[in-house]
Write an enzyme that holds these catalytic residues in place. Structure first.
Site, PDB file in Angstrom:
ATOM      1  CB  SER A 242      -0.903   0.010   1.229  1.00  0.00           C
ATOM      2  OG  SER A 242      -0.131   0.210   2.391  1.00  0.00           O
ATOM      3  CE  LYS A 243      -2.363   5.930  -3.056  1.00  0.00           C
ATOM      4  NZ  LYS A 243      -3.362   4.837  -3.004  1.00  0.00           N
ATOM      5  NE  ARG A 244       0.187   0.283   5.901  1.00  0.00           N
ATOM      6  CZ  ARG A 244       0.728  -0.907   6.105  1.00  0.00           C
ATOM      7  NH1 ARG A 244       1.945  -0.991   6.574  1.00  0.00           N
ATOM      8  NH2 ARG A 244       0.051  -1.992   5.850  1.00  0.00           N
TER       9      ARG A 244
END
Length: 467
Positions: A242-244
């Site tokens: 994911s983006k994190r």
RNA sequence: GGCCCGUUCGUCUAUCGGUUAGGACACCAGGUUUUCAACCUGGGAAGAGGGGUUCGACUCCCCUACGGGCUGCCA
């Protein structure tokens, strides 16, 4: 004679090209190209709410950067909606689908009631499945597939093996919505069939879907393609990407300065292996890539290994090609382009530079001496190396360089002579030379730098530093 | 919750019933050296747990644990 392989990559244009999607595309491309087959591209843009032309453009751009070329025109799934509806009605005519007048509210109520009763997997059985057409109301309806209610559906998957799904756990899925648009389950099958796709290689998040899609093939009497459901890519922590986790979009990797050739190599090895083969060209990968080499467990992204792999490819690349690729990076990263002098010097510096860089920013950093112009501004560490003693040594150097033959051997002889003449080791002399030539304390070999920038520039930089 | 899939060094993986469980990245130590890298040599490091099957299980079967996916008139 043998039926040619046709694979496809079918992303939905709801964002950038995900790194996992890029690998799926790569596997499809490798498989088809390695067998003289065709690799097709289809944009699954039937979700009008979320699909954007910008996302489609980003996906094409990403694939192009990665070097994955597709055959023929890009297919828009949305544009084929009439054909999808046609197939839905063909299913109706064949008796493998039926009109269902149940409303969404009714279905939701059913599911809620079943859950309240403790049924954990409520399968909605439409009351219209075997209804008499005479009883049809004048109301909106969806078309549902008449799925087998008993028995099992077996997926013969090239990666996952034989996967068996009990038919009773699957409901009669909707193939055509009440507004006449197709659902994904129908569209994907119709498109794959019409496009002649022989091998469906995709993420294993579609594994369960394959059973329902296989039912559509059966309902239409079409040949089922070869399935290969590959595991997803996870972040370094093992969680879903994911983006994190930082970079998830392919274009970010380009902007970070990873060469496409290295990305292809790394991504190919992520979840696939061929013995001890680690570093290879795309041609070599094509020659041995196969479905049986794909692992069944999700793989984690490892930036260290990505870097290492890219480092090998930078070193392997032809100088001119490398320079061109580097300029592509500069443009993608929004960094200033090279001028004539810089390009010329970088090209000549490439043989020594490329051995020591893993990414393009690193290559730029190592090539700093070749990119700057006079006056050379030393950084803090370099300034310290230019004390008065060092400056006087540099000053004494220029006359000898004036007449030296400009080869590595000759320069080495001269500089070693200067060092011993001053009673210092060569390392002591190299520090101020680095400072004068590059304005840095960390640089490539001083000889390599001198050879690249030439006699005049070398003497000019040394003189300026000595004053 | 149900269904489906998965689980070998920290990471990517090899092994497809019999191996000192191999390689790569990373890490540590040493070497080389003109700084940083690169490079060379060496080192530590793994079969989730429990039951079976078998002369023999990382490999086959079952259970558990953990991870993931699916469970939509999204794709």
């Amino acid at each position: 004679m043998s039926n040619p392989v046709v694979t496809r990559f079918a992303p939905s244009p709801t964002g950038y090209l995900h790194i996992g999607g890029a690998r799926t595309a790569l596997f499809n491309w490798l498989y088809a190209r390695g067998r003289g087959g065709r690799f097709l591209l289809r944009i699954e843009d039937t979700d009008r709410e979320r699909s954007t032309p910008e996302a489609t453009a980003a996906i094409l751009k990403g694939l192009t950067w990665l070097g994955l070329d597709w055959d023929g025109e890009v297919v828009s799934q949305f544009a084929r909606k009439d054909r999808h509806a046609e197939v839905a009605h063909a299913m109706l005519a064949r008796g493998t689908a039926y009109r269902c007048f149940s409303t969404q509210a009714e279905i939701e109520a059913f599911r809620a009631a079943e859950k309240a009763r403790g049924v954990s997997y409520p399968v909605f059985l439409s009351p219209w499945r075997d209804a008499d057409p005479a009883s049809y109301p004048d109301a909106p309806y969806v078309i549902r597939m008449k799925a087998p209610r008993s028995g099992e559906t077996v997926i013969h998957d090239q990666v996952q093996g034989e996967v068996t799904i009990r038919n009773e756990t699957l409901d009669d899925m909707i193939v055509l919505r009440s507004d006449g648009t197709p659902t994904y389950m129908l569209a994907v099958v119709v498109d794959d069939h019409d496009m002649g796709v022989t091998h469906v290689i995709r993420g294993d998040d579609h594994l369960n879907n394959a059973a329902r899609q296989q039912m559509v093939y059966d309902a239409m009497g079409w040949a089922v393609p070869v399935w290969a459901h590959i595991p997803l890519i996870h972040g370094p922590d093992g969680k879903k990407l994911s983006k994190r986790h930082g970079a998830t979009g392919l274009e970010e990797y380009q902007a970070m300065g990873y060469p496409a050739a290295g990305m292809r190599n790394y991504l190919t090895r992520l979840g696939w292996a061929h013995g001890d083969m680690e570093i290879f060209t795309t041609a070599e990968a094509m020659a041995v890539f196969d479905l049986s080499g794909i692992g069944r467990a999700p793989a984690r992204l490892d930036f260290k290994k990505l870097e290492n792999t890219c480092g090998h490819h930078i070193a392997m690349m032809d100088d001119a090609a490398l320079l061109q690729d580097l300029e592509g990076y500069l443009a993608a990263a929004g960094r200033p382009a090279l001028d004539e002098t810089q390009r010329d010097r970088m090209l000549r510096a490439m043989p020594s530079l490329k051995e020591r860089a893993k990414t393009y920013p690193e290559l730029i950093e190592k090539g700093h001496f070749a990119l700057i112009s006079r006056p050379v501004v030393p950084d803090e560490a370099a300034a310290r190396a230019l004390d008065s003693v060092s400056r006087s040594i540099l000053k004494s150097l220029t006359p000898q360089l004036q007449n030296a033959s400009w080869t590595k051997d000759a320069l080495e002889t001269i500089l070693n002579g200067i060092a011993s003449g001053n009673g210092i080791g060569f390392g002591k002399l190299a520090a101020p030379l680095r400072a004068a030539l590059a304005g840095r304390s960390v640089t490539p070999s001083v000889f390599d730098m001198m050879l690249v920038i030439g006699r005049d520039e070398t003497i000019a930089r040394l003189s300026e530093a000595a004053d």
